[in-house]
Design a protein around this motif. Structure first.
Motif, PDB file in Angstrom:
ATOM      1  N   ASP A  25       0.869  -1.177   0.000  1.00 50.37           N
ATOM      2  CA  ASP A  25       0.000   0.000   0.000  1.00 50.37           C
ATOM      3  C   ASP A  25       0.906   1.227   0.000  1.00 50.37           C
ATOM      4  OD1 ASP A  25      -1.750   2.058   0.434  1.00 50.37           O
ATOM      5  OD2 ASP A  25      -2.676   1.202   2.226  1.00 50.37           O
ATOM      6  N   ARG A  50       0.670   4.255   2.396  1.00 50.50           N
ATOM      7  CA  ARG A  50       1.160   4.146   3.775  1.00 50.50           C
ATOM      8  C   ARG A  50       2.666   4.348   3.866  1.00 50.50           C
ATOM      9  NH1 ARG A  50       0.736  -0.971   6.071  1.00 50.50           N
ATOM     10  NH2 ARG A  50       1.051   0.025   8.089  1.00 50.50           N
ATOM     11  N   ASP A  59       4.464   0.296  13.521  1.00 51.03           N
ATOM     12  CA  ASP A  59       4.663   1.613  12.911  1.00 51.03           C
ATOM     13  C   ASP A  59       5.849   1.600  11.950  1.00 51.03           C
ATOM     14  OD1 ASP A  59       6.587   1.268  14.851  1.00 51.03           O
ATOM     15  OD2 ASP A  59       6.530   3.347  15.571  1.00 51.03           O
ATOM     16  N   PRO A 107       5.999   1.929   8.713  1.00 50.47           N
ATOM     17  CA  PRO A 107       6.058   3.046   7.762  1.00 50.47           C
ATOM     18  C   PRO A 107       6.751   4.280   8.336  1.00 50.47           C
ATOM     19  CG  PRO A 107       3.914   1.992   7.643  1.00 50.47           C
ATOM     20  CD  PRO A 107       4.625   1.382   8.820  1.00 50.47           C
TER      21      PRO A 107
END
Length: 376
Positions: free
Chosen positions: A175, A178, A265, A267
């Motif tokens: 994705d 993100r 977390d 990303p």
């Protein structure tokens, strides 16, 4: 069309992240998915929550390793209780056994999906190293008979698992919304981690023999000799965690290595890094490398262990096999100061965005449906 996915886990990374990224994007009027996966000892994580929030049930099964009989019984019970048009199997050569169960329970479409390539075991696994070729040959024979469709994340992965049998390539995907680079997220995350202005190398991976993290510590020790303030972020956990901490101490770099544990977390952590290094022994594609490239990070991995399809931007440098730790350190330091920008569009253009991948997966399922209508 009712589809049962059977996976080793839905933890962050690998198959779990792929399923969490793709299945919620399928047309749920046409494709109704369920997932069987080994339970995460740490409890439900972000991937399982994302799947269940999208209405995709995730049911735990006993672990396969050391408990194969109970694992197969649980899968067989699920096949008996459900009414499935297809099973989608993510268990490498072991998928052959589950395809056999599915055929016996009347599931017409049985998809085996290859996610690894060139599996290499370290010396301490000598018995398994000797047994694996024979076991793989036996299970490949089962797969030729039991699998109705074969898929692979790369050409290397397909050839590794299926030999010369035909397969459909379904490149891994992320994705990109993100993972795309954000200067603001970078500032906030670096401040929260107390990184200051230090050149920061990072890796997000399982702590197991595949990822070859002792070599990452060795190359970072070499890098610190030239860049004394450098820091290393390691996001992940696994069986090699205690040994890695001990090795960092032995190399004299314990104070410069941040063991962050399993994180949801990732990303944001990628935004905080200046370079991403993955000295893996083998990969089918390398989702972590896609994520890091989308975040605009210079990436380093071994040529031959990572398929070249993973280089979807100019940021992934595939280093020569056998390059020394000092050689790796030099390559990484050469990337210091490169301007950072979002590369999400390049990842999308290479066909590795989650929406594009979801459409490819739908096309495979439609083919299964059409062939079932012809007496699959």
């Amino acid at each position: 069309m009712n589809i049962l996915h059977i996976a080793p886990s839905v933890r962050i990374g690998g198959v779990g992240s792929l399923l969490a990224g793709l299945l919620p994007r399928l047309d749920r009027e046409r494709f109704r998915c369920e997932v069987l996966a080994e339970a995460d000892p740490a409890g439900p994580g972000a991937n399982r929550r994302a799947l269940e929030a999208a209405g995709i049930p995730v049911r735990p099964i006993p672990p396969r390793v050391g408990n194969l009989r109970e694992n197969l019984r649980a899968v067989d019970a699920a096949l008996c209780a459900g009414s499935y048009d297809a099973v989608h199997l993510h268990l490498e050569e072991w998928s052959a056994l589950y395809a056999l169960l599915a055929r016996r329970r009347g599931v017409p479409a049985r998809i085996v999906h290859a996610h690894l390539a060139g599996v290499r075991l370290p010396f301490r696994f000598t018995a398994r190293r000797l047994a694996r070729p024979a076991a793989l040959a036996l299970l490949r024979g089962f797969m030729r008979r039991e699998a109705t469709h074969r898929a692979a994340c790369s050409a290397d992965a397909g050839r590794w698992l299926f030999g010369d049998a035909p397969f459909t390539t379904l490149p891994n995907a992320v994705d990109t919304a993100r993972f795309g680079f954000s200067a603001d997220v970078r500032r906030r995350t670096r401040a929260a981690l107390g990184l200051g202005e230090a050149f920061t190398v990072g890796c997000a991976a399982r702590f197991d023999q595949q990822k070859n993290l002792p070599f990452l510590l060795a190359l970072f020790a070499e890098l610190r000799r030239r860049e004394p303030d450098a820091l290393l972020l390691l996001a992940g956990d696994g069986e090699e965690g205690p040994a890695l901490r001990a090795e960092a101490g032995r190399l004299g770099i314990a104070g410069a290595v941040r063991f962050l544990g399993a994180r949801e977390d990732v990303p944001a952590l990628l935004q905080a890094m200046d370079a991403f290094a993955l000295p893996t022994r083998y990969e089918g594609f390398g989702i972590a490398l896609l994520e890091a490239q989308a975040a605009g990070l210079p990436c380093f991995a071994p040529d031959g262990a990572v398929p070249r399809e993973a280089a979807v931007t100019g940021l992934l440098r595939l280093l020569p096999p056998g390059l020394s730790a000092a050689g790796w350190a030099g390559e990484i330091l050469a990337a210091k100061g490169l301007p950072r920008r979002c590369r999400a569009e390049e990842v999308e253009a290479a066909g590795c965005g989650a929406e594009t991948a979801a459409r490819r997966l739908e096309a495979l399922y439609e083919r299964c449906r059409a062939e079932r209508g012809r007496g699959l």
